[in-house]
Design an enzyme around this catalytic site. Sequence first.
Site, PDB file in Angstrom:
ATOM      1  N   LYS A 118      71.929  56.032  43.818  1.00  0.00           N
ATOM      2  CA  LYS A 118      71.878  56.278  45.255  1.00  0.00           C
ATOM      3  C   LYS A 118      71.816  54.915  45.941  1.00  0.00           C
ATOM      4  CE  LYS A 118      68.491  58.033  48.595  1.00  0.00           C
ATOM      5  NZ  LYS A 118      68.027  59.279  49.204  1.00  0.00           N
ATOM      6  N   ARG A 127      59.461  65.889  51.975  1.00  0.00           N
ATOM      7  CA  ARG A 127      58.807  65.232  53.107  1.00  0.00           C
ATOM      8  C   ARG A 127      58.242  66.248  54.095  1.00  0.00           C
ATOM      9  NH1 ARG A 127      63.101  61.071  52.986  1.00  0.00           N
ATOM     10  NH2 ARG A 127      63.830  61.523  55.073  1.00  0.00           N
ATOM     11  N   GLU A 159      70.187  68.795  48.692  1.00  0.00           N
ATOM     12  CA  GLU A 159      68.959  68.035  48.414  1.00  0.00           C
ATOM     13  C   GLU A 159      67.885  68.420  49.414  1.00  0.00           C
ATOM     14  OE1 GLU A 159      69.301  63.718  48.588  1.00  0.00           O
ATOM     15  OE2 GLU A 159      67.166  63.559  49.043  1.00  0.00           O
TER      16      GLU A 159
HETATM   17  C1  3PG Z   1      66.866  60.417  53.540  1.00  0.00           C
HETATM   18  O1  3PG Z   1      66.251  60.425  52.495  1.00  0.00           O
HETATM   19  O2  3PG Z   1      66.337  60.505  54.647  1.00  0.00           O
HETATM   20  C2  3PG Z   1      68.337  60.317  53.422  1.00  0.00           C
HETATM   21  O3  3PG Z   1      68.661  59.032  53.089  1.00  0.00           O
HETATM   22  C3  3PG Z   1      69.083  60.825  54.606  1.00  0.00           C
HETATM   23  O4  3PG Z   1      69.360  59.813  55.485  1.00  0.00           O
HETATM   24  P1  3PG Z   1      70.046  60.156  56.894  1.00  0.00           P
HETATM   25  O5  3PG Z   1      69.063  61.018  57.652  1.00  0.00           O
HETATM   26  O6  3PG Z   1      70.248  58.819  57.540  1.00  0.00           O
HETATM   27  O7  3PG Z   1      71.323  60.871  56.614  1.00  0.00           O
END
Ligand code: 3PG
Length: 223
Positions: A131, A47, A43
């Site tokens: 999710k 961002r 994924e």
């Molecule tokens: C996110 O979108 O940032 C994910 O949920 C990943 O979360 P994490 O950095 O706590 O693994």
Amino acid sequence: MTPQAPLPALLSTVPVIPVLRIDDPQRGVGAGALLAGGLSVLEVTLRTPRALEVVRAIRGAHPEAVVAAGTILDKTDVRRAVEAGAQLLFSPVAEEALSAAASSMDCPLVPGVCTPTEMASAWARGHRLLKFFPAAASGGPDVLTAVRGPLPQLRFCPTGGISLASMASYLALDNVRCVGGSWLVRAADLEAQDWAGIEAKAAAAIEAAVAAGWRPTADEAVT
Ligand code: 3PG
């Protein structure tokens, strides 16, 4: 109910989906070391400014992978992600408009849910994998154990605050199909271009998942 596109079959073969925050397409290609470690669904969160270029680059370099786009927040994100080659979409929220947009682009979406009402609504809109987000901050595995009785049909990919150490407590639950997490590819790993270290983390995650009882499955609820 708007019919949702089926989830990629590869999703049933991986216990962990690495969450990548990468802005450099070349480094995205390098993070393909995850594939060598056995994790073939990645994924890329939308961002960073060049996240869509990263999606495109990984698709081009690693056609055997399923490349998902994450942090999908509106219809424009859905369209741009699919146009960049994303084969799966993750969102931290479960907006009806996102379900409709993903359906119209024929791309599967995993919506973000936290409460029983959000979970049941997403299921009613045709989503077969949810999710659970933010997983650790929302109560962790106990929440998924508690909803298993009244909502036995639901399947989850918990994400948010999960680590190699905590992953097993989620994967041991029969309503959890996989977890997501960013621990596999940290900014420092990318800075150091530590591809061997990333591959080793992927392999360690699979080993821990198998030790927790996770097995690849062709579960019809997921595929
Ligand atoms: C996110 O979108 O940032 C994910 O949920 C990943 O979360 P994490 O950095 O706590 O693994």
